[in-house]
Design a protein around this motif. Structure first.
Motif, short mmCIF file in Angstrom:
data_model
loop_
_atom_site.label_atom_id
_atom_site.label_comp_id
_atom_site.label_asym_id
_atom_site.label_seq_id
_atom_site.Cartn_x
_atom_site.Cartn_y
_atom_site.Cartn_z
N CYS A 142 -33.94 113.15 77.97
CA CYS A 142 -34.91 113.30 76.90
C CYS A 142 -35.05 112.09 75.98
CB CYS A 142 -34.54 114.53 76.08
SG CYS A 142 -32.81 114.56 75.63
N VAL A 143 -34.36 111.00 76.28
CA VAL A 143 -34.36 109.90 75.33
C VAL A 143 -35.67 109.12 75.35
CG1 VAL A 143 -33.11 107.89 74.51
CG2 VAL A 143 -31.90 109.74 75.68
N GLN A 144 -36.14 108.81 76.55
CA GLN A 144 -37.28 107.91 76.67
C GLN A 144 -38.01 108.30 77.95
OE1 GLN A 144 -35.91 103.93 77.23
NE2 GLN A 144 -37.96 103.10 77.34
N ASP A 145 -39.28 107.98 78.01
CA ASP A 145 -40.01 108.31 79.24
C ASP A 145 -39.46 107.48 80.38
OD1 ASP A 145 -41.77 109.21 81.09
OD2 ASP A 145 -43.57 108.78 79.93
N LYS A 146 -38.95 108.16 81.42
CA LYS A 146 -38.29 107.46 82.52
C LYS A 146 -39.08 107.56 83.81
CE LYS A 146 -34.24 106.52 80.47
NZ LYS A 146 -33.78 105.14 80.28
N ARG A 147 -40.31 108.00 83.74
CA ARG A 147 -41.04 108.27 84.98
C ARG A 147 -41.45 106.99 85.70
NH1 ARG A 147 -45.84 111.84 82.86
NH2 ARG A 147 -45.98 110.03 81.52
N VAL A 148 -41.41 107.06 87.03
CA VAL A 148 -41.94 105.98 87.86
C VAL A 148 -42.97 106.61 88.79
CG1 VAL A 148 -41.43 104.09 89.45
CG2 VAL A 148 -39.64 104.94 87.88
N ALA A 149 -44.18 106.05 88.79
CA ALA A 149 -45.22 106.53 89.71
C ALA A 149 -45.23 105.62 90.92
CB ALA A 149 -46.57 106.51 89.01
N HIS A 150 -45.09 106.22 92.11
CA HIS A 150 -45.12 105.44 93.34
C HIS A 150 -46.48 105.64 94.02
CE1 HIS A 150 -40.60 104.84 93.53
NE2 HIS A 150 -40.72 105.75 92.60
N ALA A 151 -47.03 104.56 94.57
CA ALA A 151 -48.36 104.65 95.17
C ALA A 151 -48.37 105.58 96.38
CB ALA A 151 -48.85 103.27 95.57
N ASP A 152 -47.20 105.82 97.01
CA ASP A 152 -47.17 106.72 98.16
C ASP A 152 -47.14 108.19 97.74
OD1 ASP A 152 -44.61 107.07 97.24
OD2 ASP A 152 -43.61 106.32 99.02
N GLY A 153 -47.20 108.44 96.43
CA GLY A 153 -47.28 109.81 95.96
C GLY A 153 -45.94 110.37 95.50
N THR A 154 -44.84 109.73 95.89
CA THR A 154 -43.56 110.23 95.43
C THR A 154 -43.38 109.83 93.96
OG1 THR A 154 -42.45 108.23 96.20
CG2 THR A 154 -42.50 110.10 97.71
N GLY A 155 -42.47 110.48 93.30
CA GLY A 155 -42.22 110.16 91.91
C GLY A 155 -40.73 110.10 91.67
N SER A 156 -40.32 109.41 90.63
CA SER A 156 -38.89 109.37 90.35
C SER A 156 -38.67 109.09 88.87
CB SER A 156 -38.21 108.30 91.21
OG SER A 156 -38.83 107.05 91.06
N TRP A 157 -37.41 109.27 88.46
CA TRP A 157 -36.95 108.78 87.17
C TRP A 157 -36.33 107.41 87.43
CZ3 TRP A 157 -38.84 112.32 84.20
CH2 TRP A 157 -38.68 113.69 84.47
N PHE A 158 -36.42 106.52 86.46
CA PHE A 158 -35.72 105.24 86.58
C PHE A 158 -34.54 105.28 85.63
CE2 PHE A 158 -35.20 100.71 85.40
CZ PHE A 158 -34.97 100.20 86.67
N ILE A 159 -33.34 105.47 86.23
CA ILE A 159 -32.16 105.66 85.41
C ILE A 159 -31.08 104.69 85.87
CG2 ILE A 159 -30.33 107.27 84.75
CD1 ILE A 159 -32.50 109.49 85.25
N ASN A 160 -30.63 103.87 84.98
CA ASN A 160 -29.58 102.89 85.28
C ASN A 160 -29.89 102.09 86.54
OD1 ASN A 160 -28.52 104.26 83.17
ND2 ASN A 160 -26.53 104.69 84.13
N GLY A 161 -31.14 101.74 86.72
CA GLY A 161 -31.51 100.91 87.85
C GLY A 161 -31.73 101.68 89.14
N LEU A 162 -31.64 102.99 89.07
CA LEU A 162 -31.81 103.80 90.29
C LEU A 162 -33.09 104.62 90.20
CD1 LEU A 162 -28.19 105.20 90.48
CD2 LEU A 162 -29.13 103.41 91.93
N PHE A 163 -33.72 104.84 91.35
CA PHE A 163 -34.83 105.78 91.40
C PHE A 163 -34.25 107.16 91.69
CE2 PHE A 163 -37.48 102.01 92.88
CZ PHE A 163 -38.02 101.81 91.64
N VAL A 164 -34.43 108.07 90.78
CA VAL A 164 -33.80 109.38 90.91
C VAL A 164 -34.88 110.44 91.11
CG1 VAL A 164 -32.36 111.08 89.73
CG2 VAL A 164 -31.91 108.64 89.43
N ASN A 165 -34.69 111.29 92.12
CA ASN A 165 -35.62 112.38 92.43
C ASN A 165 -35.70 113.35 91.23
OD1 ASN A 165 -36.54 114.97 93.38
ND2 ASN A 165 -36.13 114.31 95.48
N PRO A 166 -36.89 113.56 90.68
CA PRO A 166 -37.01 114.37 89.46
C PRO A 166 -36.55 115.82 89.62
CG PRO A 166 -39.13 113.35 90.04
CD PRO A 166 -38.19 113.09 91.17
N LEU A 167 -36.66 116.38 90.80
CA LEU A 167 -36.28 117.78 90.97
C LEU A 167 -34.81 117.94 91.33
CD1 LEU A 167 -39.34 119.31 92.87
CD2 LEU A 167 -38.74 119.57 90.47
N THR A 168 -34.32 117.10 92.23
CA THR A 168 -32.98 117.32 92.75
C THR A 168 -31.93 116.42 92.10
OG1 THR A 168 -33.25 115.67 94.47
CG2 THR A 168 -33.92 117.91 94.99
#
Lengths: 436, 173
Positions: A90-116
């Motif tokens: 909840c600290v900051q908007d961490k969303r990453v939009a990927h052109a292939d339609g997948t999405g992730s959070w950007f946390i500590n340099g990692l792309f993290v799956n928002p659901l799992t």
């Protein structure tokens, strides 16, 4: 007594293949072993056919309001009408939009799956501390794998885009600084395409390309005119190698926010635009009128569905959803309290967009991002290494599992005298036979 | 027991089939041709007065399948919009069956190679699965949970989000 769980695996595969929402697939996986094994034995799609995909989810921007933020980041699937609150981000908007339609959070340099909360990157490849420190709060990954982080800065009434980009994990030293003039930052969307960075607001598309000597000028192309309509939102997306501008329009004279909305799509030829803008090419401009910068594309999107969101949008072949969503349409979110999801069909020319769903209470910011969910089905994740990011950001490894696949043979044109024992005899030298 | 043959189209040849439990059925050749297996048998001249034996299809589902094929064969080509709508309605009513019959139809349609019916039954099964929790699905389909508690915990952990979601009351049937 017979029951569906006794069905031969190939029939269960067909049934599982008709499920197109992530929640149904994950719950199917949890019913019993036979069903779980089914998902591991799913046959690959026939060649030349796009791989199946699960219907997208929406993820809301992180709220500024502490109470709302503490409840986690809201995710919603308008197709299965299911919601989920991702905890602890909840600290900051961490969303990453990927052109292939997948999405992730950007946390500590990692792309993290928002659901799992799983990640498939095995090391911290990006200097996240630098990215966070610089306040690059928006993040997109383009079709060619370029990772762009940026922020919009308002100085003396003039808006600038400041950012940094990496292509395939290599920092390009591509410090981006682009003056957008008097644009309203709230409406600006950004995309990377063919080595250029594009920003669109409601009136113009700004182009930044590093190697151009005149890039520091405010180079922009006016967006195409839409007679009788008012542009409410601009979105940039890549589809079949082209950059597209999708505009959410409203008929002129409408007063309600969601009355008579429509979507138009134009291909944007970046090279043609740069050519037209290049002060040096003005000399011989007679022969340079060739390629049009904007070309209408509404009529050729029949196979695709557009999901328009923020910070990025994408197009998906409708066939990937197995007919659950018709092609030739666009989904978008309209400002309201709470926001509403609309769908526009390019085929019904002249008809307005229709309401898909009014989002649950609390969804008051329309800058939602769509993403194709990638649930974890044990053993079939494509990545070599999957890790789950826990509540305390501790990681643990998951073993990789493989299961044997069943093959199915069709044996036709047999003499009526051939029975199952004869068939078994004929084929048993090749492996274990399961006759149904 | 014979299936309805009134609206059989223009083929007057009747094909006889025998269920696993010895019941005889007949349908027009055009209807039998919708089954890949029956079509091959007819082409190979295996369809005789004794009837084609279908060793794994019992009388109950076979009666339904004969019904389905007869209906669809009668209205196969050049459908008007109304006829297509009517066929759709027929399909929707046809597949409103209990899960035991659904199972039988899935297996039999697959075995006999009746593509349209196979798709219909698969879609119906998927529609019954949609929107249900694992427990509700076990109840609907009479499935025993054969996971160990440890496995179950692991499955839930993998996709915790799918088991914690908030949702309006699900459409139960």
């Amino acid at each position: 007594m017979t029951s569906i769980s006794d069905l031969p695996p190939e029939l269960l595969c067909l049934i599982a293949g008709r499920l197109h929402t992530a929640v149904d697939v994950v719950r199917f996986d949890a019913v019993c072993r036979a069903w779980r094994d089914t998902l591991h034995a799913m046959p690959p799609p026939p060649q030349q056919q796009p791989p199946p995909a699960l219907l997208p989810w929406l993820v809301a921007p992180t709220s500024d309001d502490d109470d709302t933020a503490a409840a986690g980041v809201a995710c919603r699937c308008v197709f299965s009408k299911t919601s989920y609150h991702a905890p602890g981000l909840c600290v900051q908007d961490k969303r990453v939009a990927h052109a292939d339609g997948t999405g992730s959070w950007f946390i500590n340099g990692l792309f993290v799956n928002p659901l799992t909360a799983m990640t498939d990157t095995d090391a911290s490849r990006y200097p996240w501390d630098f990215i966070d420190r610089e306040g690059f709060s928006q993040r997109i990954v383009s079709g060619d794998g370029t990772f762009l982080v940026y922020r919009l800065e308002d100085t003396y009434g003039s808006l600038s885009l400041i950012g940094e980009s990496w292509s395939l994990y290599v920092r390009e030293g591509n410090w981006v600084e682009k003056t957008l003039g008097a644009a309203d930052g709230y409406y600006v969307v950004v995309a990377c395409h063919g080595g250029a960075i594009l920003c669109a607001d409601l009136a113009n598309c700004y182009i930044y390309k590093k190697e151009l000597p005149w890039h520091y000028h405010t180079t922009f192309m006016p967006l195409p005119d839409e007679p009788g309509k008012v542009r409410q939102r601009s979105y940039l997306l890549e589809c079949r190698g082209e950059l597209l501008l999708a505009s959410v329009l409203q008929d002129a004279g409408c007063t309600d926010d969601d009355d008579r909305l429509s979507v138009s799509v134009h291909a944007f030829d970046v090279d043609a635009a740069l050519h037209a803008l290049n002060p040096d090419s003005a000399v011989d401009h007679n022969e340079l009128r060739a390629a049009p910068v904007w070309e209408k594309r509404d009529d050729v999107l029949g196979d695709h569905v557009l999901f328009l969101g923020f910070p990025g949008s994408f197009a998906v072949e409708a066939a990937r959803f197995g007919g659950d969503v018709p092609g030739g349409g666009a989904y978008f979110v309209v400002k309201s309290e709470p926001c509403r999801v609309y769908k526009y069909s390019f085929e019904d020319d002249g008809a307005a967009a229709t309401l898909v769903e009014t989002l649950p209470a609390g969804w008051n910011d329309e800058r939602c991002m769509w993403f194709l969910p990638e649930p974890v089905i044990a053993g079939i994740s494509a990545s070599t290494k999957m890790q789950q990011v826990g509540r305390h950001w501790s990681f643990w490894e998951r073993p990789r599992r493989r299961r044997p696949r069943n093959l199915r043979f069709h044996v036709g044109r047999l003499s009526p005298t051939v029975d199952s024992s004869r068939l078994r005899e004929m084929y048993s030298k090749h492996g274990k036979i399961l006759l149904n | 027991m014979a299936a309805a043959t009134d609206d059989a189209g223009d083929s007057n040849e009747m094909i006889r089939v025998v269920s696993s439990d010895g019941e005889h059925f007949e349908m027009p050749e055009a209807a039998a041709n919708l089954s890949l297996v029956l079509r091959h048998m007819i082409e190979d001249d295996c369809a005789d007065a004794a009837g084609i034996p279908l060793a794994v299809v019992a009388a109950k589902p076979l009666a339904k399948i004969v019904d389905y094929c007869t209906k669809h064969a009668a209205k196969s080509s050049g459908l008007t919009i109304e006829e297509a709508e009517e066929l759709k309605r027929f399909d929707a009513e046809f597949i409103e069956v209990d899960t035991d019959m659904l199972y039988d139809l899935l297996v039999a349609a697959d075995f006999m190679g009746v593509e349209g019916l196979s798709k219909l039954a698969v879609q119906r099964t998927a529609d019954l699965i949609k929107g249900k929790t694992p427990e509700q699905n076990r109840e609907t389909f009479g499935i025993v949970n054969d996971f160990t508690p440890e496995e179950e915990e692991e499955i839930c952990k993998e996709n915790e989000w799918a088991f914690q979601i908030t949702k309006p009351p699900s459409r139960l049937c």
